[in-house]
Scaffold this motif. Structure first.
Motif, PDB file in Angstrom:
ATOM      1  N   PRO A 130       0.799  -1.238   0.000  1.00 53.94           N
ATOM      2  CA  PRO A 130       0.000   0.000   0.000  1.00 53.94           C
ATOM      3  C   PRO A 130       0.830   1.286   0.000  1.00 53.94           C
ATOM      4  N   THR A 131       2.144   1.182  -0.214  1.00 57.58           N
ATOM      5  CA  THR A 131       2.978   2.394  -0.157  1.00 57.58           C
ATOM      6  C   THR A 131       3.003   3.159  -1.478  1.00 57.58           C
ATOM      7  N   ALA A 132       2.484   2.559  -2.548  1.00 57.98           N
ATOM      8  CA  ALA A 132       2.655   3.141  -3.888  1.00 57.98           C
ATOM      9  C   ALA A 132       1.453   3.975  -4.310  1.00 57.98           C
ATOM     10  N   THR A 133       1.709   4.972  -5.174  1.00 59.42           N
ATOM     11  CA  THR A 133       0.668   5.801  -5.787  1.00 59.42           C
ATOM     12  C   THR A 133       0.693   5.589  -7.293  1.00 59.42           C
ATOM     13  N   ASP A 134      -0.465   5.407  -7.895  1.00 60.98           N
ATOM     14  CA  ASP A 134      -0.560   5.227  -9.343  1.00 60.98           C
ATOM     15  C   ASP A 134      -0.731   6.589 -10.002  1.00 60.98           C
ATOM     16  N   ILE A 135       0.337   7.085 -10.617  1.00 59.88           N
ATOM     17  CA  ILE A 135       0.320   8.434 -11.174  1.00 59.88           C
ATOM     18  C   ILE A 135      -0.653   8.554 -12.339  1.00 59.88           C
ATOM     19  N   ALA A 136      -0.808   7.497 -13.139  1.00 60.28           N
ATOM     20  CA  ALA A 136      -1.710   7.556 -14.291  1.00 60.28           C
ATOM     21  C   ALA A 136      -3.157   7.749 -13.834  1.00 60.28           C
ATOM     22  N   PHE A 137      -3.583   6.936 -12.850  1.00 60.88           N
ATOM     23  CA  PHE A 137      -4.940   7.077 -12.327  1.00 60.88           C
ATOM     24  C   PHE A 137      -5.135   8.443 -11.680  1.00 60.88           C
ATOM     25  N   ALA A 138      -4.223   8.817 -10.788  1.00 62.41           N
ATOM     26  CA  ALA A 138      -4.398  10.050 -10.018  1.00 62.41           C
ATOM     27  C   ALA A 138      -4.422  11.279 -10.912  1.00 62.41           C
ATOM     28  N   LEU A 139      -3.460  11.369 -11.840  1.00 65.18           N
ATOM     29  CA  LEU A 139      -3.447  12.522 -12.743  1.00 65.18           C
ATOM     30  C   LEU A 139      -4.622  12.482 -13.703  1.00 65.18           C
ATOM     31  N   GLY A 140      -5.041  11.285 -14.086  1.00 61.95           N
ATOM     32  CA  GLY A 140      -6.215  11.173 -14.949  1.00 61.95           C
ATOM     33  C   GLY A 140      -7.457  11.740 -14.284  1.00 61.95           C
ATOM     34  N   ILE A 141      -7.640  11.432 -12.994  1.00 60.42           N
ATOM     35  CA  ILE A 141      -8.801  11.960 -12.262  1.00 60.42           C
ATOM     36  C   ILE A 141      -8.698  13.477 -12.132  1.00 60.42           C
ATOM     37  N   LEU A 142      -7.500  13.989 -11.832  1.00 62.55           N
ATOM     38  CA  LEU A 142      -7.326  15.443 -11.731  1.00 62.55           C
ATOM     39  C   LEU A 142      -7.641  16.118 -13.062  1.00 62.55           C
ATOM     40  N   ALA A 143      -7.192  15.501 -14.160  1.00 65.02           N
ATOM     41  CA  ALA A 143      -7.446  16.094 -15.471  1.00 65.02           C
ATOM     42  C   ALA A 143      -8.944  16.121 -15.770  1.00 65.02           C
ATOM     43  N   LEU A 144      -9.662  15.073 -15.367  1.00 60.03           N
ATOM     44  CA  LEU A 144     -11.101  15.027 -15.605  1.00 60.03           C
ATOM     45  C   LEU A 144     -11.837  16.081 -14.779  1.00 60.03           C
TER      46      LEU A 144
END
Length: 397
Positions: A130-144
């Motif tokens: 659980p230490t990792a962040t998925d940049i593709a998902f997170a930035l995708g949500i921010l972009a939306l």
């Protein structure tokens, strides 16, 4: 007044990704949903059989996780090198806030997982999931979410995720390495020396780097260290500058490779990885499985650990005067961003596969925990950011 092209700073693939990751994130989400649908349909036997089919020395699943993902890690390495030397992380003041946030966002989830699994030595091995962040998902949500999220917050998340990825790479190399084969490791070291020599000699053609990189991948695969680490090591030897007088050079080999790999990583590598690894037979999921230490530890680590670790360290760093709040970003927006950091889909699944490679039941519990935690963080983070009031003025208290 026109800005001279000679002094205009080029836009890296990473910064351009702030505008395009919505598409990549959506494709990744779609691949995960498709995997779940297929794994729970009449096609399930064919799906799992295909993943287990051997093509040469490796199964299809291993080619995806060890081969294709090396391309993703190569891109991660390129982005880390560029941002540290000439980008958003080039000075210590730039690194403070994302650095402490990334550290808190790794330590607290690991502690929560460890507390849940403290009586189970066999499952403690998954502490890093659980230490990792998925940049593709997170930035995708921010972009939306569009203009509801200030650009400064997107830049902050990018810097945080880059440091988070660096931490994940170090964890994989240090804690998830099998029995070392010293001859293969020595051969890999020799290849790295050749690659460094090419860099020092001023070689800017990518072909010799990539050919030696392929040899490096084979040697690392056989050495006992996970093969994807070869991608990161190769990236660190790719030249960023064509001459000392041209920092942040848009014609450098690193820029060229970064731009070339980004669409392939976003629209092929990560979606294929998601499709190959997110398939879980939901019919076998029960309340008892949801309460298993691995499932619970991963889900709570992502949902509670990330928001506590990221937001807590950010508030502390700003209140203590070590860093400034990102421009035009309020506290609620920072909290929403902290929730999104708990979307750990790709890297969390990847670490889970390394941690429990020999235990299919624990792999399934990992996948369920990652899906539960990531979806919860995605929904909660998006809602907080949608409802968060926008700061009237950029007052940094």
């Amino acid at each position: 007044m026109k800005v001279s092209s000679a002094i205009r700073r080029p836009v890296s693939a990473l910064r351009a990704a702030l505008r395009t990751d919505a598409g990549g994130g959506l494709v990744l989400m779609a691949s995960a949903v498709l995997a779940l649908l297929v794994a729970n349909s009449p096609l399930a036997p064919d799906y799992f059989a295909l993943l287990g089919t051997y093509v040469g020395p490796l199964s299809v699943l291993h080619w995806v996780n060890d081969g294709l993902m090396a391309v993703f890690f190569l891109l991660v390495g390129l982005e880390i090198k560029r941002e540290v030397l000439d980008g958003r992380l080039r000075t210590w003041p730039d690194r403070v806030l994302p650095g402490v946030a990334a550290l808190g966002g790794m330590v607290v989830p690991a502690l929560i997982y460890g507390m849940v699994n403290r009586h189970s030595p066999d499952t403690l091995r998954g502490w890093a999931i659980p230490t990792a962040t998925d940049i593709a998902f997170a930035l995708g949500i921010l972009a939306l979410l569009g203009s509801r999220v200030p650009v400064s917050l997107k830049v902050f998340l990018t810097a945080l995720a880059i440091l988070d990825d660096l931490g994940a790479v170090l964890i994989i190399a240090a804690f998830y390495t099998a029995d070392l084969q010293l001859p293969m490791l020595a051969g890999a070291g020799l290849i790295v020396a050749f690659l460094s020599g090419l860099n020092r000699a001023g070689v800017t053609r990518l072909t010799p780097y990539l050919l030696l990189g392929a040899v490096l991948w084979v040697l690392v695969l056989k050495s006992g260290i996970h093969a994807t680490i070869a991608g990161v090591v190769l990236a660190l030897t790719i030249p960023l500058r064509t001459s000392p007088a041209r920092p942040d050079d848009p014609t450098s080999p690193l820029h060229g490779l970064e731009h070339a790999l980004h669409p392939w990583s976003s629209y092929l590598v990560l979606p294929v990885f998601g499709f190959a690894n997110a398939g879980v037979a939901l019919g076998g999921i029960s309340l008892a499985m949801l309460l298993e230490p691995v499932t619970l530890g991963v889900a709570l680590g992502l949902f509670l650990g990330k928001q506590i670790g990221v937001f807590g360290t950010v508030v502390a760093a700003i209140r203590l005067g070590f860093a400034q709040r990102p421009a035009q970003a309020g506290w609620w927006q920072l909290y929403g961003l902290s929730l999104l950091c708990g979307v750990g889909f790709t890297m969390s699944l990847f670490i889970g596969l390394l941690a429990f490679a020999e235990t299919p039941a624990l792999e399934t519990e990992t996948k369920v925990g990652v899906l539960l935690g990531s979806v919860s963080c995605m929904v909660a983070g998006a809602l907080v950011l949608l409802l968060a009031p926008r700061p009237v003025a950029d007052v940094r208290d």
